[in-house]
Motif scaffolding. Structure first.
Motif, PDB file in Angstrom:
ATOM      1  N   TYR A 106       0.854  -1.179   0.000  1.00 12.83           N
ATOM      2  CA  TYR A 106       0.000   0.000   0.000  1.00 12.83           C
ATOM      3  C   TYR A 106       0.894   1.235   0.000  1.00 12.83           C
ATOM      4  N   SER A 107       0.637   2.135  -0.944  1.00 17.17           N
ATOM      5  CA  SER A 107       1.409   3.378  -0.990  1.00 17.17           C
ATOM      6  C   SER A 107       0.604   4.457  -0.295  1.00 17.17           C
ATOM      7  N   VAL A 108       1.191   5.134   0.663  1.00 14.85           N
ATOM      8  CA  VAL A 108       0.467   6.100   1.500  1.00 14.85           C
ATOM      9  C   VAL A 108       1.077   7.482   1.323  1.00 14.85           C
ATOM     10  N   ARG A 109       0.281   8.426   0.835  1.00 13.92           N
ATOM     11  CA  ARG A 109       0.802   9.790   0.668  1.00 13.92           C
ATOM     12  C   ARG A 109       1.059  10.400   2.034  1.00 13.92           C
ATOM     13  N   PRO A 110       2.098  11.213   2.150  1.00 18.91           N
ATOM     14  CA  PRO A 110       2.350  11.844   3.452  1.00 18.91           C
ATOM     15  C   PRO A 110       1.179  12.722   3.835  1.00 18.91           C
ATOM     16  N   THR A 111       0.941  12.905   5.095  1.00 23.34           N
ATOM     17  CA  THR A 111      -0.159  13.735   5.564  1.00 23.34           C
ATOM     18  C   THR A 111       0.092  15.187   5.207  1.00 23.34           C
ATOM     19  N   GLU A 112      -0.937  16.026   5.224  1.00 19.63           N
ATOM     20  CA  GLU A 112      -0.833  17.404   4.736  1.00 19.63           C
ATOM     21  C   GLU A 112       0.118  18.240   5.548  1.00 19.63           C
ATOM     22  N   SER A 113       0.306  17.894   6.770  1.00 17.39           N
ATOM     23  CA  SER A 113       1.187  18.703   7.608  1.00 17.39           C
ATOM     24  C   SER A 113       2.652  18.565   7.217  1.00 17.39           C
ATOM     25  N   GLU A 114       2.987  17.543   6.462  1.00 16.42           N
ATOM     26  CA  GLU A 114       4.376  17.352   6.050  1.00 16.42           C
ATOM     27  C   GLU A 114       4.634  18.154   4.779  1.00 16.42           C
ATOM     28  N   ASP A 115       5.869  18.454   4.500  1.00 15.65           N
ATOM     29  CA  ASP A 115       6.242  19.080   3.250  1.00 15.65           C
ATOM     30  C   ASP A 115       6.226  18.009   2.171  1.00 15.65           C
ATOM     31  N   SER A 116       5.092  17.897   1.473  1.00 13.67           N
ATOM     32  CA  SER A 116       4.914  16.791   0.544  1.00 13.67           C
ATOM     33  C   SER A 116       5.897  16.842  -0.610  1.00 13.67           C
ATOM     34  N   GLY A 117       6.475  18.016  -0.841  1.00 12.49           N
ATOM     35  CA  GLY A 117       7.402  18.106  -1.957  1.00 12.49           C
ATOM     36  C   GLY A 117       8.666  17.305  -1.763  1.00 12.49           C
ATOM     37  N   THR A 118       9.157  17.211  -0.531  1.00 17.78           N
ATOM     38  CA  THR A 118      10.430  16.531  -0.324  1.00 17.78           C
ATOM     39  C   THR A 118      10.261  15.174   0.339  1.00 17.78           C
ATOM     40  N   VAL A 119       9.057  14.852   0.737  1.00 15.95           N
ATOM     41  CA  VAL A 119       8.853  13.593   1.442  1.00 15.95           C
ATOM     42  C   VAL A 119       8.231  12.577   0.501  1.00 15.95           C
ATOM     43  N   SER A 120       8.876  11.431   0.411  1.00 15.72           N
ATOM     44  CA  SER A 120       8.326  10.404  -0.497  1.00 15.72           C
ATOM     45  C   SER A 120       7.220   9.635   0.216  1.00 15.72           C
ATOM     46  N   PRO A 121       6.317   9.038  -0.524  1.00 16.83           N
ATOM     47  CA  PRO A 121       5.202   8.334   0.111  1.00 16.83           C
ATOM     48  C   PRO A 121       5.698   7.202   0.997  1.00 16.83           C
ATOM     49  N   GLY A 122       4.965   6.984   2.067  1.00 16.15           N
ATOM     50  CA  GLY A 122       5.267   5.827   2.902  1.00 16.15           C
ATOM     51  C   GLY A 122       4.666   4.586   2.264  1.00 16.15           C
ATOM     52  N   LYS A 123       5.246   3.455   2.587  1.00 19.40           N
ATOM     53  CA  LYS A 123       4.708   2.200   2.034  1.00 19.40           C
ATOM     54  C   LYS A 123       4.427   1.256   3.189  1.00 19.40           C
ATOM     55  N   LEU A 124       3.253   0.648   3.112  1.00 21.28           N
ATOM     56  CA  LEU A 124       2.897  -0.370   4.098  1.00 21.28           C
ATOM     57  C   LEU A 124       2.813  -1.710   3.374  1.00 21.28           C
ATOM     58  N   LEU A 125       3.572  -2.689   3.866  1.00 20.01           N
ATOM     59  CA  LEU A 125       3.531  -4.023   3.287  1.00 20.01           C
ATOM     60  C   LEU A 125       2.901  -4.975   4.282  1.00 20.01           C
ATOM     61  N   LEU A 126       1.949  -5.731   3.800  1.00 20.01           N
ATOM     62  CA  LEU A 126       1.404  -6.827   4.626  1.00 20.01           C
ATOM     63  C   LEU A 126       1.936  -8.122   4.038  1.00 20.01           C
ATOM     64  N   VAL A 127       2.717  -8.813   4.819  1.00 27.47           N
ATOM     65  CA  VAL A 127       3.414  -9.991   4.296  1.00 27.47           C
ATOM     66  C   VAL A 127       2.871 -11.251   4.951  1.00 27.47           C
ATOM     67  N   GLN A 128       2.674 -12.247   4.129  1.00 24.55           N
ATOM     68  CA  GLN A 128       2.234 -13.541   4.680  1.00 24.55           C
ATOM     69  C   GLN A 128       3.482 -14.363   4.982  1.00 24.55           C
ATOM     70  N   TRP A 129       4.012 -14.190   6.212  1.00 19.06           N
ATOM     71  CA  TRP A 129       5.190 -14.940   6.612  1.00 19.06           C
ATOM     72  C   TRP A 129       4.816 -16.394   6.858  1.00 19.06           C
ATOM     73  N   PRO A 130       5.734 -17.345   6.685  1.00 19.71           N
ATOM     74  CA  PRO A 130       5.458 -18.737   7.038  1.00 19.71           C
ATOM     75  C   PRO A 130       5.143 -18.843   8.518  1.00 19.71           C
ATOM     76  N   GLN A 131       4.219 -19.735   8.837  1.00 19.05           N
ATOM     77  CA  GLN A 131       3.753 -19.804  10.210  1.00 19.05           C
ATOM     78  C   GLN A 131       4.664 -20.591  11.126  1.00 19.05           C
ATOM     79  N   ALA A 132       4.987 -21.823  10.692  1.00 16.38           N
ATOM     80  CA  ALA A 132       5.678 -22.728  11.628  1.00 16.38           C
ATOM     81  C   ALA A 132       7.109 -22.312  11.825  1.00 16.38           C
ATOM     82  N   ARG A 133       7.550 -22.166  13.082  1.00 18.12           N
ATOM     83  CA  ARG A 133       8.928 -21.800  13.398  1.00 18.12           C
ATOM     84  C   ARG A 133       9.896 -22.872  12.917  1.00 18.12           C
ATOM     85  N   ALA A 134       9.437 -24.097  12.989  1.00 14.49           N
ATOM     86  CA  ALA A 134      10.335 -25.201  12.639  1.00 14.49           C
ATOM     87  C   ALA A 134      10.754 -25.135  11.189  1.00 14.49           C
TER      88      ALA A 134
END
Lengths: 715, 316
Positions: A509-537
């Motif tokens: 997910y690409s997230v634009r910086p909030t309005e209070s930030e200087d959007s010109g110099t701040v790159s969008p934040g990225k949120l990744l949801l990853v399906q990690w393997p479950q079993a520790r073994a």
């Protein structure tokens, strides 16, 4: 410095010698400290073994502080019990240690030995009621002594800093497991009393409203049983252990601010490598053979510690919530360090100075050990310490792993991250650092971190501030309220979601910086949801996949390691310098010289940093000598632009290099190359024009003709 | 506050330490290779699921053995054929450490007693190695002991190792420990060591410093031996002694004797000479030479003591 405040830590003296005041006769105290002052020492540290204070009929501690004050010596007084102190049982009351219920147990149910002189002992349980009662008594006594001293000697509080360290918490690890991998397995106190406290805490925590399950439209149905399953045991123990440690610190603060409120109080994290559980069996072998010294394990320990430095401490008041815990390493000389050769000790001191002082902490060293080193080496260390103290050199942290407990083993994802970015990644267990830290570009959340709504809010706020990539597990351990929050957040940005299946399935997910930030110099934040393997073994089999995935994450976050070395015996340590430059320390821990190639990801110029650090010290100037300006000294001794440099690193050598022009962002690299080509073309054109137009300008180089046009900031 | 057992000062006096520069370091490494039989590898091992002993920790003086975690003992021996290898089972090691610690919590035991306890309990389950080329032993030996699968309360029935041969204590202390209760020394007695140094030597909080003529200072250390064991060791307090007597070794020894109600012997020497004796191949010869040239002094200079020193000089 005003007294009575909790303050952020920037160590004024990254190298501090430790004085054991109880070893000095009262009549010799003044002369001893006078000798130190004559040697140029301005700040000292002292542990306070509580047996020494409880039975101190000759008031040694107040006399020591008084003598130091008279000689204008700053004193860091370490009141928390720490291992490696030269006092029987490290100062812990012997009768406490003889009660099996008051001893700590590792996750494997074993007592944890400390096998250093002057006496071996088992680590006490810091959370036990009996220990707490005695410890609070001790702190109250220290507080009372300080209060009396401040009343009788006004102004003395300016010279004293009380330090509360992490005590034994980080050492609650099984020596058997730590011998193979330092921070493997669960770290924590698993004795009977602790286990009871753990169960109680579990009930209290998951009885909060936000964890209580709801059936559709019918109100609450009770505590969701999934939080207390066996599968959740490790995650819950980590959270509990972290909380116990924070509570220990908070309680220590309370007892130290009653009668001496004007004395400064500082949080710190003190590491004593010689007392680490990873060295127990090595120390045992050394005791059998009658000599000490395990250089390799000590240097490895420093490497492991560096991932766990600089973490804010949670305290009881909101005003104190964002304090940094200054990381200190203590070389006592009682164990493996004491038996090393001079070159080995020097290497360890430089390594630990760079590692700890660059993150706001420093090195504590026994005074005997310090003065046994050569004067030239001590001078070199002082130059480096000064640079670190003045902020000339600072650690770079580019990737952080948010975990429940600093001293327990995180998942295999962390192993991949620290392998990919060895000197610029760290573990963090307090989420308040998300607010304070702007330089970290990649945040990975441990799948075993239980998150409340407020914790998730902090994490998502980091995404919306931009300039960062945050990685959450798809099946994160979220409370129902936190789940709702995440659902709302994702629905807002679901339009631009990218679904990938590279090693592991994930959504970006690409997230634009909030309005209070200087959007010109701040790159969008990225949120990744990853399906990690479950079993520790299964995680051991997926090592390669984790490695590749983490490399992709780092690339996405625009993070790359500044340099690599062709020989595995040599490693590099990069620090940022003022003016956008970088300091790279090339370290060879082998007992023989190594020829290696230092490789950068972009063209750079290098020069000797050591002479620059030495030259910056005004005291080294002779009368009539003019200090080189920063630019003058910088331009002299620079190499040509190149990506690879051949180096000869001496045995146990630490080679400091100043690096100019390294670019982390590949697009900036392209711009620089274009600018350089333009500059060179312009120089050629000017030269030709000058040759055609100016009488006498025949075959002279552009440099000697003074042609300097076309120099751009990119050169 | 008088620490009855000041390990740090004890170590500074009796183990002046390996003050090695880099060039010395490479010489030492060379010597280590030549005399590998003098410096074994100690392995703490654990049996895996198939019953094979695997290395949990390996330690050898000056060696980097971290890569052998998880390796079999044969693999380690193959890489270091010149070294003797002693493997100890982890459970037994843990029990030994636990016993040493419990002992210290019951009675007054020092670090040295705890280490002695560890050494007595340290019986390897596997020893192997080919000794150096100096002719002392000409063939390799392997000793494998039957070891019960579970580490019970009884120690493994392996071949005992004389760890004291590796951990060579200070020549003077070792001799005094053995001589206690004999014809020259009683069962309990004290030894005052006075080391004389120059003023530029760092003062390190030693108990007593007195300025002699020509700007010298002294470091005093006091050891009490009881039935062949180290009982107390610390810097003595001479602050109450009259300044006129602070240079009198005999007086100081007698004053300590009165304080601790034991006979006390004194030995005074320049610190350089003391360090030289401590690392010499023939230390008794050096000590005797120091006494004869009056660079060193003993007190009291009783005939029995002088005879004992002479006997050590000619027979050790």
């Amino acid at each position: 410095m005003s007294g009575g405040e909790l303050k952020t830590v920037a160590a004024r003296e990254p190298m501090t010698i430790v004085v054991n005041f109880w070893e000095i006769r009262p009549s010799m105290m003044g002369a001893h400290l006078e000798n130190l002052v004559r040697s140029g020492v301005r700040q000292i540290a002292a542990f306070v073994p509580w047996s020494a204070v409880e039975s101190d009929i000759s008031h040694l501690m107040p006399r020591f502080l008084q003598s130091a004050y008279e000689r204008k010596l700053q004193v860091k007084l370490i009141v928390s019990p720490e291992p490696g102190v030269h006092f029987p049982f490290s100062g812990i009351a012997r009768d406490l240690l003889s009660k099996s219920g008051a001893l700590a147990k590792s996750a494997q149910g074993e007592n944890i030995p400390a096998v250093l002189p002057p006496t071996f002992f088992q680590l006490p349980s810091l959370g036990s009621g009996e220990f707490q009662k005695r410890y609070q008594h001790f702190l109250a006594r220290v507080d009372s002594l300080l209060g009396d001293l401040c009343r009788s000697q006004p102004g003395i509080e300016e010279n004293i800093e009380l330090i509360v360290g992490g005590s034994f918490w980080k050492y609650y690890r099984s020596p058997r497991i730590a011998a193979a991998e330092t921070f493997s397995g669960l770290c924590g106190d698993f004795n009977d009393e602790s286990t009871l406290q753990f169960r109680k805490r579990l009930d209290q925590f998951y009885s909060q409203r936000e964890f209580v399950a709801t059936s559709s439209g019918q109100g609450t149905t009770g505590v969701d049983p999934r939080w207390k399953t066996r599968a959740m045991e490790a995650a819950n123990w980590k959270a509990f252990s972290e909380q116990q440690e924070q509570l220990f610190r908070a309680r220590s603060h309370t007892y130290l601010r009653r009668r001496a409120p004007r004395v400064s109080l500082e949080n710190a994290e003190i590491f004593v490598p010689e007392a680490d559980p990873a060295l127990v069996y090595s120390q045992y072998a050394q005791n059998l053979l009658g000599y000490t010294g395990d250089f390799r394990r000590l240097t490895d320990l420093i490497d492991q510690y560096q991932f766990r430095l600089g973490n804010p401490a949670a305290t009881e008041t909101a005003a104190d919530a964002k304090l940094e815990r200054a990381p200190w390493v203590y070389w006592s000389g009682l164990g493996s360090f004491g038996g090393l050769s001079d070159p080995e000790k020097q290497y360890l001191i430089l390594q630990s100075l760079l590692t700890f002082a660059s993150r706001g902490g420093g090195v504590l060293i026994d005074e005997n050990e310090w003065f046994d080193l050569s004067a030239s080496f001590r001078m070199r260390v002082e130059h480096m310490a000064r640079a670190l103290c003045e902020g000339e050199l600072k650690a770079r942290v580019r990737a952080s792993f948010l975990t429940a407990h600093l001293w327990s083993e995180p998942t295999a994802i962390w192993t991949a991250l620290k392998t990919a970015l060895p000197s610029e990644s760290r573990l963090v267990s307090d989420l308040d650092v998300l607010d304070a830290d702007q330089s970290t570009r990649l945040w990975v959340v441990d799948p075993e971190l239980v998150m409340t709504r407020s914790m998730l809010e902090q994490i998502l706020a980091r995404v919306t501030r931009g300039n960062a990539v945050v990685v959450l597990p798809q099946k994160a351990l979220l409370s129902p309220w936190a789940e709702n929050l995440l659902r709302e957040f994702l629905s807002e940005y679901s339009g631009g979601v990218i679904r990938l299946n590279v090693q592991f399935p994930c959504e970006v997910y690409s997230v634009r910086p909030t309005e209070s930030e200087d959007s010109g110099t701040v790159s969008p934040g990225k949120l990744l949801l990853v399906q990690w393997p479950q079993a520790r073994a299964a995680q051991g089999e997926l090592t390669h996949s984790y490695q590749k995935f983490v490399e992709n994450l780092l690339s996405l976050a625009g993070v790359s390691s500044p340099c690599n070395v062709s020989d595995p015996r040599v490693r590099t340590f990069a620090l940022s310098r003022k003016g956008g430059r970088m300091g790279v320390f090339v370290m060879n821990r082998a007992p023989a010289s190594v020829s290696a190639e230092l490789m950068f990801s972009s063209e750079v110029r290098i020069s000797d940093l050591a002479s620059r650090l030495a030259a910056q010290s005004v005291a080294t100037l002779l009368p009539g000598q003019v200090a080189l300006s920063d630019e003058d000294s910088f331009q002299s001794g620079l190499s040509h632009w190149a990506q690879r440099f051949a180096l000869d690193v001496p045995a146990f050598g630490v080679l400091p290099l100043s690096v100019e022009g390294w670019l982390e962002d590949p697009s900036e690299l392209q711009e620089r190359q274009a600018a350089r080509e333009t500059s060179e073309a312009l120089k050629r054109a000017l030269g030709e024009a000058a040759a055609n137009e100016l009488y006498g300008f025949y075959g002279q180089s552009q440099q000697s003709a003074g042609v300097s046009g076309g120099m751009s900031p990119w050169n | 506050m008088e620490l009855k057992q000041d390990w740090r000062k004890f170590h500074a006096v009796f183990h002046p330490g390996r003050r090695l520069g880099l060039s010395d370091y490479s010489k030492v490494q060379k010597k280590r290779t030549e005399n590998a039989h003098l410096s074994p590898i100690v392995v703490v091992a654990e049996r895996d699921q198939s019953g094979v002993l695997r290395c949990l920790m390996a330690y050898g003086d000056g060696l980097d053995l971290m890569e052998f975690v998880g390796a079999t003992l044969s693999e380690i021996q193959d890489q270091h054929p010149n070294r003797i290898l002693h493997a100890l089972e982890r459970g037994a090691v843990d029990q030994a450490m636990s016993r040493a610690i419990t002992g210290s919590q019951i009675g007054e035991t020092s670090f040295h007693d705890q280490v002695d306890s560890l050494r007595q309990a340290a019986v390897p389950v596997w020893s192997a190695g080919q000794l150096g080329a100096n002719g002392e032993r000409s063939s390799s030996f392997v000793s494998r002991s039957l070891f019960a699968k579970d580490a019970g309360s009884s120690p493994p029935s392996g071949e005992r190792v004389s760890w004291d041969e590796y951990a060579q204590g200070h020549f003077l202390l070792e001799a005094l420990k053995k001589a206690a209760g004999g014809s020259v020394f009683p069962r309990r007695f004290g030894l005052l060591i006075r080391l004389e140094g120059s003023l530029d030597q760092r003062a390190s909080g030693w108990g007593s410093m007195s300025m002699g003529s020509e700007s010298r200072f002294y470091r005093d250390f006091f050891v009490v031996l009881s039935q062949g064991r180290l009982d107390q060791f610390h810097a003595p307090d001479f602050t109450s002694i009259d300044a006129a007597f602070t240079h009198d070794l005999g007086y100081l020894a007698r004053s300590l004797g009165e304080k601790y109600i034991i006979p006390v012997y004194g030995l005074s020497a320049p610190v350089e000479l003391w360090n030289q004796w401590s690392s010499a191949d023939a230390p008794w010869k050096e000590l005797w030479r120091g006494l004869r040239s009056r660079k060193a002094e003993v007190s009291p200079e009783s005939p029995a003591l002088m005879l004992w020193l002479a006997w050590k000089r000619w027979t050790a």
